[in-house]
Design an enzyme around this catalytic site. Structure first.
Site, mmCIF file in Angstrom:
data_model
loop_
_atom_site.group_PDB
_atom_site.id
_atom_site.type_symbol
_atom_site.label_atom_id
_atom_site.label_comp_id
_atom_site.label_asym_id
_atom_site.label_seq_id
_atom_site.Cartn_x
_atom_site.Cartn_y
_atom_site.Cartn_z
ATOM 1 N N ARG A 136 -15.640 11.850 -2.495
ATOM 2 C CA ARG A 136 -14.812 12.108 -3.671
ATOM 3 C C ARG A 136 -13.819 13.247 -3.434
ATOM 4 N NH1 ARG A 136 -16.365 14.723 -8.332
ATOM 5 N NH2 ARG A 136 -18.560 14.590 -7.746
ATOM 6 N N TYR B 72 8.268 0.465 -15.619
ATOM 7 C CA TYR B 72 7.076 -0.357 -15.470
ATOM 8 C C TYR B 72 6.243 -0.297 -16.746
ATOM 9 C CZ TYR B 72 2.775 -2.197 -13.360
ATOM 10 O OH TYR B 72 1.664 -2.937 -13.070
ATOM 11 N N ASP C 156 9.258 7.613 -9.578
ATOM 12 C CA ASP C 156 8.532 6.483 -9.004
ATOM 13 C C ASP C 156 9.495 5.776 -8.052
ATOM 14 O OD1 ASP C 156 7.323 4.041 -8.408
ATOM 15 O OD2 ASP C 156 6.346 3.895 -10.359
ATOM 16 N N LYS D 181 2.418 -1.997 -2.641
ATOM 17 C CA LYS D 181 3.631 -2.780 -2.402
ATOM 18 C C LYS D 181 4.134 -2.589 -0.959
ATOM 19 C CE LYS D 181 3.378 -3.577 -6.901
ATOM 20 N NZ LYS D 181 2.410 -2.608 -7.418
#
Length: 366
Positions: A59, A112, A156, A181
């Site tokens: 983590r 988005y 972004d 992507k």
């Protein structure tokens, strides 16, 4: 010795350091799968926890994940990088870490859908090129406005990738990517990244530790594989996308074409100044409503109907079929216009002539 600034993006994608490793070391970064690590003694154990050392517990980090983060730092020329299990996890942790109750966030209108749903200013959040209209934001201008207002700017840059656009050089505080992507590039791994200075990313790294959004080592290994071919993939996809955009621009059945590097694009001057190429996504409008768009995409023989983008295969979707609106009303008015239908095409690595032939035959059906 770390990456030399003079190296180009293709070299930075492949080589992280000069040849300093001893003989017998693997050429390909190893995949290290473990949730926890052994320590020499109790003091080292405590020290590594306090220092949030990646070789402590998964983590907090993982050596394979750290290698992928370092590779992205080199690509964006950033001070630090934090990887997450998805692009939305990266955005969520960034917003949660930076915003306090009562503070506001300013976002562009076209963005988005799930990002907009999450953030309903201390922060200014823009997406360029944006999904799905491929509008372009002048990063330098927005960064200056944000600075004057005392706000942090988040860009972004998923649709551009670090090979076509490096927002950190243009004055903003953070850059985020959906690594699912172009960065990974093979439609087989989901991940997200946020990059910026080490100081600014410190609370976000703490947020990742507390919320558990760490990227799995196997996914990080696949991301590393993708990054090494990113420069040649994105340039090939951009070149093919440009051919397709030009073809569509001269087609009577197509009402409008949205591609940043077309000279007729309203933000062409900005795109050509801050981007090295136009990217691998082309959006275009057909006369008629959503049924016309569905008829067109269903007539395609080579290009499948699927969401996402940036992979080696071309994909097509009708954005109006994807409802991210908070009230369930079916998306924005522009996407549900009865007079036109927007189609988003993510261009892969197929031959441009074959893709254009498929588009031609499908257009005969509308």
């Amino acid at each position: 010795m770390r990456m030399k600034p003079k190296w180009g993006p293709a070299t930075r994608a492949v080589v992280l350091t000069e040849r300093s490793r001893p003989g017998g070391m693997p050429v390909s970064p190893p995949l290290i799968r473990t949730t926890t690590f052994a320590h020499e003694n109790s003091s080292v154990f405590a020290e590594r926890f306090q220092g949030r050392h990646p070789a402590f517990y998964q983590r907090l980090g993982n050596p394979t994940v750290v290698e992928a983060e370092a590779r992205l730092c080199a690509m964006e020329e950033a001070g630090d990088c934090i990887l997450f299990g998805s692009g939305m996890a990266a955005i969520t942790a960034t917003l949660l870490a930076m915003l306090r109750p009562g503070e506001r966030i300013l976002m562009q209108e076209s963005i988005y859908g799930q990002t907009a749903t999450l953030a309903q200013a201390r922060l200014v959040f823009v997406e360029t090129p944006c999904n799905a209209w491929l509008q372009v934001v002048d990063i330098s201008a927005i960064a200056e406005i944000a600075k004057c207002a005392g706000a942090q700017l988040i860009v972004d840059s998923t649709f551009a990738s670090p090979c076509l656009q490096q927002p950190l050089k243009l004055g903003e505080s953070f850059v985020v990517h959906s690594g699912t992507k172009y960065l990974a590039g093979h439609s087989d791994v989901m991940c997200g990244a946020v990059l910026g200075s080490r100081e600014l990313l410190a609370p976000i790294r703490e947020m990742r530790m507390n919320t558990g959004g760490l990227l799995d080592p196997s996914a990080a290994w696949l991301l590393l594989r993708g990054i090494r071919t990113l420069p040649i993939r994105i340039l090939r996809q951009s070149a093919t996308a440009m051919e397709i955009a030009r073809f569509l621009s001269g087609t009577p059945r197509v009402r409008a074409v949205h591609y940043p590097y077309l000279s007729g694009h309203p933000m062409f001057d900005v795109a050509s100044r801050q981007m090295a190429a136009g990217g691998g996504v082309v959006s275009f409008e057909l006369d008629g409503g959503i049924e016309i768009g569905r008829t067109f995409v269903e007539a395609l023989r080579l290009i499948p109907i699927a969401t996402s983008l940036g992979g080696v295969e071309s994909l097509v979707e009708v954005p109006a079929d994807l409802d991210y609106s908070a009230d369930g009303s079916g998306g924005t008015t522009a996407l549900r216009d009865a007079r036109r239908c927007l189609v988003r095409l993510s261009v892969g690595l197929e031959d441009a002539a074959d893709l254009i032939d498929d588009l031609k035959q499908a257009l005969e059906h509308v």
